[in-house]
Design an enzyme around this catalytic site. Structure first.
Site: not given
Ligand SMILES: NC(=O)c1ccc[n+]([C@@H]2O[C@H](COP(=O)([O-])OP(=O)(O)OC[C@H]3O[C@@H](n4cnc5c(N)ncnc54)[C@H](OP(=O)(O)O)[C@@H]3O)[C@@H](O)[C@H]2O)c1
Length: 325
Positions: A26, A28, A30, A155, A186
């Site tokens: 993932g 690409n 964030g 998370s 989640y």
């Molecule tokens: N944002 C927050 O505040 C927060 C807080 C706690 C935990 N997290 C965790 O942090 C991690 C990164 O999230 P982020 O905040 O950076 O959000 P994000 O920008 O939405 O990044 C999520 C990444 O996961 C990829 N992904 C989703 N479904 C997938 C699949 N089926 N196969 C392969 N890749 C997939 C997305 O790809 P696409 O672009 O193709 O969808 C994207 O690259 C996640 O595990 C999330 O649960 C985030």
């Protein structure tokens, strides 16, 4: 009171990663993109495991001028066949893996239960089952490269509140016999990631492979952007208001980077590492910790962890491992 964010120290930030290989799922967007960027900046080779390779290529254009190298390979964590194809393609090409960042994740904000083609509920499929299969398929490479590391992104929501601690329903992991709630799915998926890191550390003791679970902070990423129109409007309105309590993606990448690179992290294999976060419901957790103890007893029950892993082997179609200890 101003919040103190955890950040990798100078020694970690300036390690020369020339000759090392990392996978970031993932990556690409964030947190994953910023994790990959720092590894490339330090001279590493990063395999960006993305379900949309064109989005990965596009994002990686911003790495121009950095010391290291990267390649984008397809991996859809919601599709076990795709995870197997990725692992085969990776091992055919690479004989070392210094660190695996299991970062990809999603939350179902639409409210309707969605299943993957393998029959898993989508949220737990991406955050846990896909990463479980990927990690197990790459264990031999991680062991051959040891010392090496695996960090899986959890998370703050896995912790819940003192009155409501999320727990895994081992008898219904895929929501076949209960009403579906996207947020509950989640929370449970992220409990699974904490348990898996702990179980794997126990199983891999003495191999030189360390494992960690991570709360990255409240990242201003694309996370949750696939909700309904009213939800997306609400998020767009909220975003400027939450600016002072949320984190940049770079700040949110710090905890994974600490786990992958710092000299200290391997002393705490199996532990949960957290960026500071206003989102903890337990006051004493708000400062986070590298590592910190999860306040959720359900996320540190090793019997549950072992049962989860035994079931996961079966569910993803792998033979149970022979003991390594
Ligand atoms: N944002 C927050 O505040 C927060 C807080 C706690 C935990 N997290 C965790 O942090 C991690 C990164 O999230 P982020 O905040 O950076 O959000 P994000 O920008 O939405 O990044 C999520 C990444 O996961 C990829 N992904 C989703 N479904 C997938 C699949 N089926 N196969 C392969 N890749 C997939 C997305 O790809 P696409 O672009 O193709 O969808 C994207 O690259 C996640 O595990 C999330 O649960 C985030």
């Amino acid at each position: 009171m101003a919040r103190t964010r955890h950040a990798i120290d100078e020694a970690t930030r300036s390690k020369d990663l020339t000759g090392t290989t990392y996978i970031v799922t993932g990556s690409n967007s964030g947190v994953g993109l910023e994790t990959a960027r720092q590894l490339v900046r330090q001279g590493g080779h990063v395999v960006m495991a993305c379900r949309r390779t064109e989005a990965g290529e596009q994002a990686a254009r911003s790495f121009v001028g950095l010391d290291g190298t990267h390649e984008v390979m397809r991996a859809d964590l919601a599709d076990l066949a795709s995870v197997r194809e990725f692992a085969d393609a990776f091992t055919a090409k690479h004989d070392r893996l210094d660190g695996l960042a299991c970062n990809a994740g999603m939350v179902n904000m639409r409210g309707d239960l969605e299943r993957t083609k393998d029959g898993f509920e989508s949220t737990i499929a991406v955050s846990y089952f896909g990463h479980f299969l990927l990690t197990e398929l790459l264990l031999d490479t991680l062991k051959a490269t040891a010392p090496s590391r695996m960090a899986i992104v959890s998370s703050v929501v896995h912790a819940g509140s003192p009155k409501n601690r999320p727990q895994l329903a081992l008898d219904d992991l895929n929501h076949e016999r209960r009403d579906f709630s996207g947020m509950r799915a989640y929370c449970e998926a992220k409990v699974a990631t904490v348990l898996y890191a702990a179980e794997l550390a126990d199983r891999l003791e003495g191999t030189g492979v360390s494992t960690f679970s991570v709360h990255p902070g409240w990242a201003r990423s694309n996370f949750g952007s696939g909700g309904s129109l009213p939800m997306r409007i609400a998020m767009a309105i909220m975003r400027p208001l939450t600016r002072f309590v949320s984190d940049t993606n770079e700040q949110s990448a710090q905890t994974t980077l600490h786990c992958l690179l710092s000299d200290d992290a391997p002393r705490h294999s199996g532990a949960y590492f957290s960026q500071s976060s206003v989102l903890y419901r337990d006051k004493e957790c708000k400062d986070g910790g590298w590592p910190m103890e999860t306040p959720n007893p359900n996320a540190k029950n090793m019997d549950t962890a072992r049962q989860l892993v035994a079931m996961s082997y079966d569910l993803v179609g792998l033979d149970s491992p022979s003991p390594t200890k």
